[in-house]
Scaffold this motif. Structure first.
Motif, short mmCIF file in Angstrom:
data_model
loop_
_atom_site.label_atom_id
_atom_site.label_comp_id
_atom_site.label_asym_id
_atom_site.label_seq_id
_atom_site.Cartn_x
_atom_site.Cartn_y
_atom_site.Cartn_z
N GLY A 1 0.81 -1.21 0.00
CA GLY A 1 0.00 0.00 0.00
C GLY A 1 0.84 1.26 0.00
N LEU A 2 1.88 1.28 0.82
CA LEU A 2 2.76 2.44 0.90
C LEU A 2 3.54 2.64 -0.39
CD1 LEU A 2 4.12 1.84 4.52
CD2 LEU A 2 2.61 3.71 3.82
N THR B 1 -3.94 4.53 22.14
CA THR B 1 -3.63 3.81 20.91
C THR B 1 -4.41 4.39 19.73
OG1 THR B 1 -5.39 2.20 21.36
CG2 THR B 1 -3.17 1.63 22.09
N ILE B 2 -3.94 4.04 18.54
CA ILE B 2 -4.64 4.39 17.29
C ILE B 2 -5.04 3.08 16.63
CG2 ILE B 2 -4.45 5.52 15.05
CD1 ILE B 2 -2.16 7.22 16.27
N PHE B 3 -6.33 2.90 16.43
CA PHE B 3 -6.82 1.65 15.84
C PHE B 3 -6.88 1.78 14.32
CE2 PHE B 3 -10.69 -0.97 14.65
CZ PHE B 3 -10.01 -2.18 14.67
N ILE B 4 -6.13 0.92 13.63
CA ILE B 4 -6.14 0.89 12.17
C ILE B 4 -6.32 -0.57 11.73
CG2 ILE B 4 -4.91 1.43 10.04
CD1 ILE B 4 -3.24 3.46 11.56
N PRO B 5 -7.42 -0.91 11.07
CA PRO B 5 -7.65 -2.30 10.65
C PRO B 5 -6.52 -2.85 9.77
CG PRO B 5 -9.65 -1.01 10.41
CD PRO B 5 -8.54 -0.03 10.71
N ASN B 6 -6.36 -4.15 9.81
CA ASN B 6 -5.34 -4.82 9.00
C ASN B 6 -5.47 -4.48 7.51
OD1 ASN B 6 -3.68 -6.71 10.68
ND2 ASN B 6 -5.69 -7.46 11.26
N PRO B 7 -4.35 -4.25 6.82
CA PRO B 7 -4.41 -4.03 5.37
C PRO B 7 -4.45 -5.36 4.62
CG PRO B 7 -2.15 -3.82 6.12
CD PRO B 7 -2.98 -4.12 7.35
N ILE B 8 -5.37 -5.49 3.70
CA ILE B 8 -5.46 -6.69 2.86
C ILE B 8 -5.39 -6.26 1.40
CG2 ILE B 8 -6.85 -8.69 2.19
CD1 ILE B 8 -5.84 -8.90 5.04
N ASN B 9 -4.45 -6.81 0.68
CA ASN B 9 -4.29 -6.49 -0.74
C ASN B 9 -5.19 -7.40 -1.56
OD1 ASN B 9 -3.54 -5.90 -3.33
ND2 ASN B 9 -1.34 -6.00 -2.97
N SER B 10 -6.43 -6.99 -1.74
CA SER B 10 -7.39 -7.80 -2.48
C SER B 10 -7.02 -7.94 -3.94
CB SER B 10 -8.80 -7.18 -2.37
OG SER B 10 -9.21 -7.15 -1.02
N ALA C 1 -3.00 2.06 4.29
CA ALA C 1 -1.67 2.67 4.24
C ALA C 1 -1.77 4.17 4.46
CB ALA C 1 -1.00 2.37 2.91
N LYS C 2 -2.80 4.80 3.91
CA LYS C 2 -3.01 6.24 4.11
C LYS C 2 -3.25 6.54 5.59
CE LYS C 2 -5.04 7.16 -0.47
NZ LYS C 2 -6.29 7.53 -1.18
N LYS C 3 -3.98 5.64 6.27
CA LYS C 3 -4.25 5.84 7.69
C LYS C 3 -2.95 5.74 8.51
CE LYS C 3 -9.03 4.17 7.49
NZ LYS C 3 -10.00 3.13 7.93
N LEU D 1 0.08 6.52 7.39
CA LEU D 1 0.81 7.76 7.11
C LEU D 1 0.25 8.92 7.92
CD1 LEU D 1 1.13 7.39 3.24
CD2 LEU D 1 3.02 7.25 4.89
N GLU D 2 -1.06 8.99 8.01
CA GLU D 2 -1.69 10.06 8.77
C GLU D 2 -1.41 9.94 10.26
OE1 GLU D 2 -4.29 13.53 9.04
OE2 GLU D 2 -2.86 12.64 7.63
N ALA D 3 -1.44 8.70 10.76
CA ALA D 3 -1.15 8.47 12.19
C ALA D 3 0.27 8.87 12.52
CB ALA D 3 -1.37 6.98 12.53
N TRP D 4 1.21 8.52 11.66
CA TRP D 4 2.61 8.89 11.88
C TRP D 4 2.79 10.40 11.81
CZ3 TRP D 4 4.49 4.88 7.72
CH2 TRP D 4 4.34 3.57 8.22
#
Length: 383
Positions: free
Chosen positions: A19-20, A204-213, A371-373, A375-378
């Motif tokens: 994603g990144l 904490t910051i909750f970000i769901p798992n990334p899945i490359n469909s 991935a955008k989430k 980047l935003e969290a960082w």
């Protein structure tokens, strides 16, 4: 940005990297590949020397048993140390766990310090598995069940839980506290970790798992003469995932539906082979002691499988779900048999749930949006 992802246990970091990278960032993964699973990594720190022959492996194992000296952990740490000259110029570093290097905790702390000294970068810690505050909370027994439930019911099983319980030992606790103090943020990947971390007072910051469909083909569910059920067993997590409940349920199902059900069981196989073996299955049995889906379950859902996993009320409420996208697998053989029987006798539900599962993954776990989430969290945590 140039980003370093340290550790890999489930393909989470690989999907995040994809994603990144899609978003134009330069990403490097360092990991052991997680034993037999053999996940892809740019730089490997696996204990190849002591794993390369039966004699060396047995010798190191015997030394560990007699003296407590773990040469496998030592080798991983040394391999990472030798990589340090190549690990420079990163803008952000993320650890998949406080034990991301899978080495001695005191050595890990020294290596993390050197890594940060080599880079003018920020650091984040991903909470996506066993971790000190998670195990602390599980041990309180406040959850109706957790991966430590078998141990809480029977302390004689302690030897089977040496991996999660190590996180409450002083060296690992100190390592977690040091990382927390030096990290700009703690990120949780699913509700099984978000709920305990919040309960223990962590921000904490909750970000769901990334899945490359895009790389996981959707297999439209078609039920023929037999319903095919898949169970993949990892002996290292056999008890903590409640696999015995699945095995007992399958024994009942085999008696009840001898001509209409086929069962596929595998054990301790590499990830690349594992994800192809259940392609023909309609139902995948994942784990019972969960509230949300782990990575294997999510990938199976992306393929359109009906997955028995964590799908508790906390999960359905968070995502505002009114229809099932997975089956909430309980540590109850009768309940598992009832759920399996319903699906076998109503194959149209297999089709409906499998189709909804794919749509859910595409909506809530899209690897680019996730991935955008990150980047935003960082960015926000570093501002």
């Amino acid at each position: 940005m140039k980003i370093l992802l340290v550790g890999e246990y489930s393909r989470l970091h690989n999907s995040l990297k994809e994603g990144l990278t899609h978003l134009g960032h330069d990403v490097v993964i360092v990991s052991t590949g997680d034993s037999f699973k053999n996940f892809a990594t740019d730089y490997s720190i696996a204990a190849r020397f002591f794993e390369r022959s039966w004699f060396l492996k047995k010798t190191a194992g015997a030394l560990l048993k007699v003296t407590g000296i773990n040469l496998f952990l030592t080798e991983k740490g040394l391999r990472f140390y030798n990589l340090l000259p190549k690990l420079k110029g990163f803008d952000h570093i993320q650890l998949i766990n406080s034990d991301a290097l899978e080495t001695h905790p005191t050595l890990a702390k020294r290596l993390y310090k050197k890594l940060l000294q080599h880079n003018n970068s920020s650091l984040s810690l991903l909470i996506c598995g066993d971790e000190t505050p998670i195990i602390d909370y599980y041990l309180t027994g406040k959850l109706k069940y957790s991966v430590l439930t078998p141990y809480l019911k029977d302390n004689s099983l302690k030897s089977y839980f040496s991996y999660p319980l190590k996180y409450i030992n002083k060296p690992y606790r100190n390592l977690f506290e040091w990382i927390k103090a030096n990290a700009i943020c703690l990120i949780t990947s699913d509700l099984d970790y978000e709920v305990p971390m919040k309960a223990m007072g962590h921000n904490t910051i909750f970000i769901p798992n990334p899945i490359n469909s895009a790389v996981i083909s959707f297999i439209p569910p078609v039920v023929g003469n037999k319903v095919i059920i898949f169970l993949g067993i990892n002996r290292m997590s056999y008890i903590k995932k409640g696999i015995t409940y699945f095995e007992d349920a399958l024994a009942e199902i085999a008696k009840k539906y001898p001509d209409t059900v086929e069962v596929i069981v595998t054990e301790n196989i590499p990830y690349a082979k594992y994800i192809t073996l259940y392609n023909s299955a309609h139902i995948v049995l994942d784990q019972v002691y969960a509230y949300d889906q782990g990575y294997n379950a999510l990938e199976a859902m992306a393929k359109g499988k009906v997955v028995f996993t964590g799908a508790e009320t906390e999960f359905t409420q968070y995502y505002n779900l009114t229809q099932k996208v997975a089956i909430n697998a309980l540590p109850d053989v009768d309940a598992l048999v009832a759920d399996l029987s319903f699906l076998i006798e109503n194959p149209q539900e297999i089709v409906a749930i499998g189709t909804r599962a794919r749509s859910f993954i595409e909506k809530e776990h899209n690897y680019i949006e996730v991935a955008k989430k990150y980047l935003e969290a960082w960015r926000l945590s570093n501002s």
